[in-house]
Design a protein around this motif. Structure first.
Motif, PDB file in Angstrom:
ATOM      1  N   UNK A  34       0.816  -1.221   0.000  1.00 27.54           N
ATOM      2  CA  UNK A  34       0.000   0.000   0.000  1.00 27.54           C
ATOM      3  C   UNK A  34       0.852   1.275   0.000  1.00 27.54           C
ATOM      4  N   UNK A  35       2.183   1.177   0.252  1.00 27.25           N
ATOM      5  CA  UNK A  35       2.993   2.397   0.418  1.00 27.25           C
ATOM      6  C   UNK A  35       4.138   2.487  -0.581  1.00 27.25           C
ATOM      7  N   UNK A  36       4.035   1.806  -1.699  1.00 27.76           N
ATOM      8  CA  UNK A  36       5.088   1.868  -2.703  1.00 27.76           C
ATOM      9  C   UNK A  36       6.240   0.918  -2.477  1.00 27.76           C
ATOM     10  N   UNK A  84      -1.023 -11.135   6.837  1.00 31.48           N
ATOM     11  CA  UNK A  84      -0.146 -12.059   6.121  1.00 31.48           C
ATOM     12  C   UNK A  84       0.953 -12.425   7.110  1.00 31.48           C
ATOM     13  N   UNK A  85       1.277 -13.744   7.217  1.00 31.08           N
ATOM     14  CA  UNK A  85       2.272 -14.175   8.206  1.00 31.08           C
ATOM     15  C   UNK A  85       3.481 -14.793   7.523  1.00 31.08           C
ATOM     16  N   UNK A 107       5.143  -4.213   7.309  1.00 31.67           N
ATOM     17  CA  UNK A 107       4.595  -3.586   6.116  1.00 31.67           C
ATOM     18  C   UNK A 107       3.119  -3.959   5.962  1.00 31.67           C
ATOM     19  N   UNK A 108       2.435  -3.254   5.065  1.00 27.26           N
ATOM     20  CA  UNK A 108       1.013  -3.511   4.856  1.00 27.26           C
ATOM     21  C   UNK A 108       0.733  -3.816   3.385  1.00 27.26           C
ATOM     22  N   UNK A 109      -0.257  -4.716   3.192  1.00 23.20           N
ATOM     23  CA  UNK A 109      -0.685  -5.044   1.831  1.00 23.20           C
ATOM     24  C   UNK A 109      -2.199  -4.957   1.771  1.00 23.20           C
ATOM     25  N   UNK A 110      -2.695  -4.951   0.553  1.00 25.02           N
ATOM     26  CA  UNK A 110      -4.130  -4.816   0.340  1.00 25.02           C
ATOM     27  C   UNK A 110      -4.716  -6.158  -0.101  1.00 25.02           C
ATOM     28  N   UNK A 116      -1.681  -6.153   7.860  1.00 28.64           N
ATOM     29  CA  UNK A 116      -0.238  -6.118   8.125  1.00 28.64           C
ATOM     30  C   UNK A 116       0.439  -7.448   7.788  1.00 28.64           C
ATOM     31  N   UNK A 117       1.739  -7.375   7.603  1.00 29.23           N
ATOM     32  CA  UNK A 117       2.562  -8.587   7.526  1.00 29.23           C
ATOM     33  C   UNK A 117       3.145  -8.819   8.907  1.00 29.23           C
ATOM     34  N   UNK A 118       2.873  -9.980   9.472  1.00 27.00           N
ATOM     35  CA  UNK A 118       3.300 -10.275  10.841  1.00 27.00           C
ATOM     36  C   UNK A 118       4.242 -11.477  10.830  1.00 27.00           C
TER      37      UNK A 118
END
Length: 893
Positions: free
Chosen positions: A214-216, A241-242, A256-259, A268-270
């Motif tokens: 989501x942030x490039x 997402x893990x 980081x974050x994804x859609x 989030x990615x955890x």
């Protein structure tokens, strides 16, 4: 000859017609009747029937299971025990409700159209219909059940027991209510326990989907990560997402974050150790409301639980435009949109294991739900400890199944016991202000006051079935009657496929609430398979209706096949060839018995004649009978019914019918005193029928009633006395002597067959005696030899001039010669004897090899070693005699 009411060919329909109703009318299967016959205070022996589901008719597996129980209880009844075999049926919650709903769907209505009360009325109607059918089938099988004590898992007494157990476990903290991921059947709309899920291979796919940053952020030069899933319809419940925290590839992506595609939810990615670095991409989506492992990850990371599916497996409002679509139709639409919108990277077809509902067959869903659970670990530990005490433990037969049981108990999970059904024991829990912040919960049989709403769910069928051994005996209200006398029960008979479903649960509930094991023994049998070894099923069309088999062959033929077809724990294959063999055996018994009874006098007693009145044949058959009584009883005690059956088969077919009855014809057709032979015939037949009664009750009873001492009497074989060993009948010397006589007769018959000389052909028989005691035996029984050998002349002596042209056979202690000049090809006879030399040589080598084994000689019982030495000497003697005969023939040919 006496007139007998027996057809010349066994007719099972005529034999069985009305006999079961006669037994029931006299209440022969009630413990009270047995006590009256056997006297005061006999030792109790009890069995409770595994209650069949009221979902349909009995199948061959039921017939096998109940036949084994009936054999056990019939024998114990005859042995003088105070026997109880308690019948009953199981309401089979989800299975029965599914059947009734299926019937209603055929009429275009659902249970919701009827409402709970009207629907339950429909199920009771179904129950009454199929319970009646099952009882008729029990009757066809001849099951000696005490119907006055029949129970049903939904009757009032059992409901009281179920409520008490639920309430007590709740108060002990062993039943709790919680929100967990459970197995969900979307057709029955109910929770399932783990062991109600059947896994099978289904065709599916791995869908590789883009989840954009989501942030490039980029990874490997791409603005997305790749996530593979087999169930894209659950994407709308993704909350993270893990990756594995030790996976160096992704350490910079954590945080980081994804859609999520199609829904635009940012997640989030955890990092979590649940993720396997080496499986797939090493990145997995987390959907806590739709996967049990994701549920645990979500708990550890405080993640939201988003349910995306309705009770009947349609997508809900959280799935956006796909709301209302059936799950598999939704999957197709979602895949198409992922492809059209550029999110789909690739689709890899695969075959994977998918859980299906045992009852309805549909693929299950992992569903977030509030359910009732039993905390299993403390109960399992109690049972595992019980199994370490020889005086308390349940004995598994075969013993290997205890290992299976123990492994399961050591790895047990909590048991979800609530079911979203209307047919069953409604949970005794009550709510006030349900669904609000002021919600109150009360567990008890009655509501604590006004404005309390009862939990609509019912308990898992196995919850009530687990109480079966003691709830059926009056527990918890009456602890002085049947419960005190017959509990714990003695033997449970069941298939290995429900050790976890039922056996284990009866054990922990029995121990928890009675302080004792529910049964002393559990006999585990296998499954009935078709002739090719396949499991019987509707889809294969290889099922067999036991009632059809009974219609053609009779109940006793089916019971004989089921009783003797396998060893404990093993599967059995059903074929109609085996049924033909079973019917032929019964027909053999029938005809042998008919001949015996026709040749008895009206006052002949079934008794052992005075010793000085017994012939060698009488002594032999009585000794053989005594041995069979011992072996059959011993094998019944070990539940080795196949071995017991083999002993009976060999004794009846060979010893009694083919040998002893034939031996008696000389006396019966003569002019002398026949009393001793008639008494022996009657006694052996009587005792044999008593041995057969547990296995073949209809046929045995019908013949027994035709015997002179029973004609016109109000007696029943079913409650007569079971045979016991009689020390005075054991006669090894008579058995050995008769065996020599048999060997001689068989040897001459074989010679006749080799020379193609029929019994009508006059032959001379010369017997050269090597063992002096045989001379007396053969001379004293010359009448038998003459009858069965038909010699023109018979010479029995140590010094026999052996003719050059003769056929011969060597038996233990003697050589048999038949001069056949002009009837025999000498070279062919030499070839035959050289074949015998080869056989004897191999036997000598085998015995020598065994006796040269120091481990065998030093560790085997002395009796076994001595027996092997005797065999070696016998084979060496036969070998030497045959070699000498070949040498003589060659010298004179």
């Amino acid at each position: 000859m006496r007139e007998v009411n027996m057809s010349t060919k066994y007719d099972p329909n005529a034999v069985e017609n009305g006999r079961y109703q006669h037994w029931l009318s006299k209440k022969l299967f009630a413990p009270e009747a047995n006590q009256a016959i056997q006297g005061n205070e006999p030792e109790p022996y009890s069995v409770v029937i595994p209650p069949p589901n009221v979902t349909g008719k009995l199948h061959l597996g039921h017939a096998w299971d109940t036949t084994l129980q009936d054999m056990i209880i019939r024998q114990k009844r005859m042995q003088g025990f105070d026997t109880l075999w308690l019948p009953g049926m199981d309401h089979a919650g989800i299975a029965t409700q599914a059947k009734v709903e299926q019937r209603l769907r055929g009429e275009g209505i659902s249970r919701y159209d009827l409402g709970r009360d009207k629907f339950v009325e429909q199920v009771w109607s179904w129950k009454n219909e199929y319970a009646s059918t099952i009882k008729k089938q029990w009757g066809k099988l001849g099951l000696s059940l005490d119907y006055d004590r029949e129970r049903f898992t939904l009757d009032e007494g059992l409901n009281q027991a179920v409520n008490k157990v639920f309430i007590d476990l709740y108060n002990k903290g062993l039943i709790y209510r919680g929100e967990y991921i459970i197995n969900w059947d979307p057709q029955a709309r109910t929770a399932l326990s783990d062991i109600e899920v059947i896994y099978q291979d289904d065709q599916g796919a791995f869908y590789h989907v883009k989840y954009p940053f989501v942030d490039g952020t980029t990874f490997d030069g791409k603005n997305y990560i790749e996530i593979a899933t087999t169930r894209p319809e659950t994407m709308f419940g993704d909350v993270a997402i893990a990756v594995n925290p030790t996976d160096e590839r992704y350490k910079d992506l954590i945080g980081k974050q994804v859609k999520v595609p199609l829904v635009d939810r940012v997640v989030p990615i955890i990092a979590d150790e649940y993720v396997e670095k080496d499986f797939g991409t090493g990145m997995v989506k987390i959907t806590p409301a739709h996967d049990p492992n994701d549920f645990q990850v979500g708990n550890r990371h405080n993640l939201e639980r988003i349910n995306t599916m309705t009770e009947d497996a349609h997508l809900n409002e959280n799935a956006g435009k796909y709301a209302g679509m059936e799950r598999f139709e939704a999957r197709k639409a979602i895949v198409k949109d992922l492809e059209d919108d550029g999110y789909m990277l690739k689709v890899d077809p695969l075959t994977h294991s998918v859980g299906h509902s045992e009852r309805t067959g549909v693929p299950i869903e992992s569903r977030l739900s509030t359910q009732w659970f039993v905390k299993m670990e403390p109960l399992a530990k109690q049972i595992l400890a019980m199994q370490q005490n020889p005086d308390e433990k349940v004995n598994f037969v075969p013993g290997r199944f205890e290992d299976t049981f123990t492994h399961w108990m050591e790895n047990i999970r909590d048991w979800v016991i609530s079911r979203q059904l209307w047919w069953g024991h409604q949970i005794p829990a009550w709510y006030k202000n349900k669904g609000t912040a002021q919600e109150e919960l009360y567990v008890g049989e009655e509501a604590p006051g006004a404005d309390w709403e009862r939990d609509p769910d019912v308990l898992d069928t196995w919850f009530s079935s687990a109480l079966w051994p003691f709830s059926t005996m009056g527990w918890p209200n009456d602890l002085e009657g049947d419960f005190k006398k017959y509990y714990p029960t003695d033997t449970l008979v069941t298939g290995y496929d429900i050790i976890f479903f039922w056996v284990a649960r009866m054990m922990f509930q029995g121990k928890e609430f009675t302080g004792q094991r529910p049964f002393k023994n559990v006999l585990i049998h296998g499954l009935i398979r078709d002739g090719e070894g396949r499991k019987m099923s509707k889809s294969l069309g290889n099922g067999v209706d036991p009632m059809d088999v009974i219609e053609k062959y009779g109940a006793d033929a089916l019971r004989w096949f089921l009783a003797t077809g396998s060893t404990p724990g093993q599967d059995v294959r059903f074929t109609y060839e085996k049924m033909d063999a079973a019917w032929n055996f019964i027909n053999k018994i029938w005809n042998a018995a008919r001949y015996v009874i026709m040749n008895l006098d009206d006052d002949t007693e079934a008794k052992i004649p005075a010793a000085d009145q017994q012939s060698l044949a009488d002594q032999w058959i009585l000794s053989r009978l005594n041995s069979v009584v011992i072996k059959v009883t011993r094998n019944f005690d070990k539940f080795e019914f196949g071995e017991a059956g083999r002993e009976l088969y060999n004794f009846i077919w060979s010893d009694f019918a083919d040998w002893y009855i034939e031996m008696t014809k000389e006396t019966l057709n003569g002019e002398g005193d026949k009393t001793a032979v008639q008494q022996t015939l009657a006694y052996v037949l009587d005792q044999t029928l008593r041995l057969l009664q547990p296995i073949m009750p209809f046929m045995a009873e019908a013949i027994w009633q035709e015997m002179p001492q029973q004609a016109g009497q109000d007696a029943d074989l079913a409650i007569s006395t079971y045979p016991t060993a009689q020390a005075q009948l054991a006669n090894p010397a008579a058995e050995e002597a008769f065996k020599s006589l048999q060997d001689l007769i068989v040897a001459v018959r074989n010679i006749r067959a080799e020379a193609n000389a029929p019994m009508s052909k006059e032959i001379d028989v010369l017997i050269k005696i090597n063992d002096v005691k045989l001379k007396e035996i053969f001379n004293e029984n010359a009448d038998y030899i003459n009858r069965f050998v038909h010699p023109q002349s018979l010479i029995i002596d140590e010094n026999v001039e052996v003719p050059h042209l003769a056929m011969s056979q060597v038996i233990t202690g003697a050589e048999v010669y038949v001069p056949l000049a002009g009837l025999i090809d000498i070279s062919a006879e030499i070839d035959r004897l050289e074949g015998e030399i080869d056989r004897f040589t191999k036997e000598v080598q085998r015995a020598q090899g065994k006796l040269s084994n120091e481990k065998f000689v030093n560790s085997a019982p002395a009796k076994v070693v001595d027996g092997e030495r005797e065999k070696l000497a016998d084979w060496q003697s036969k070998l030497a005699a045959t070699q000498q005969r070949v040498a003589t023939l060659k010298a004179n040919s």
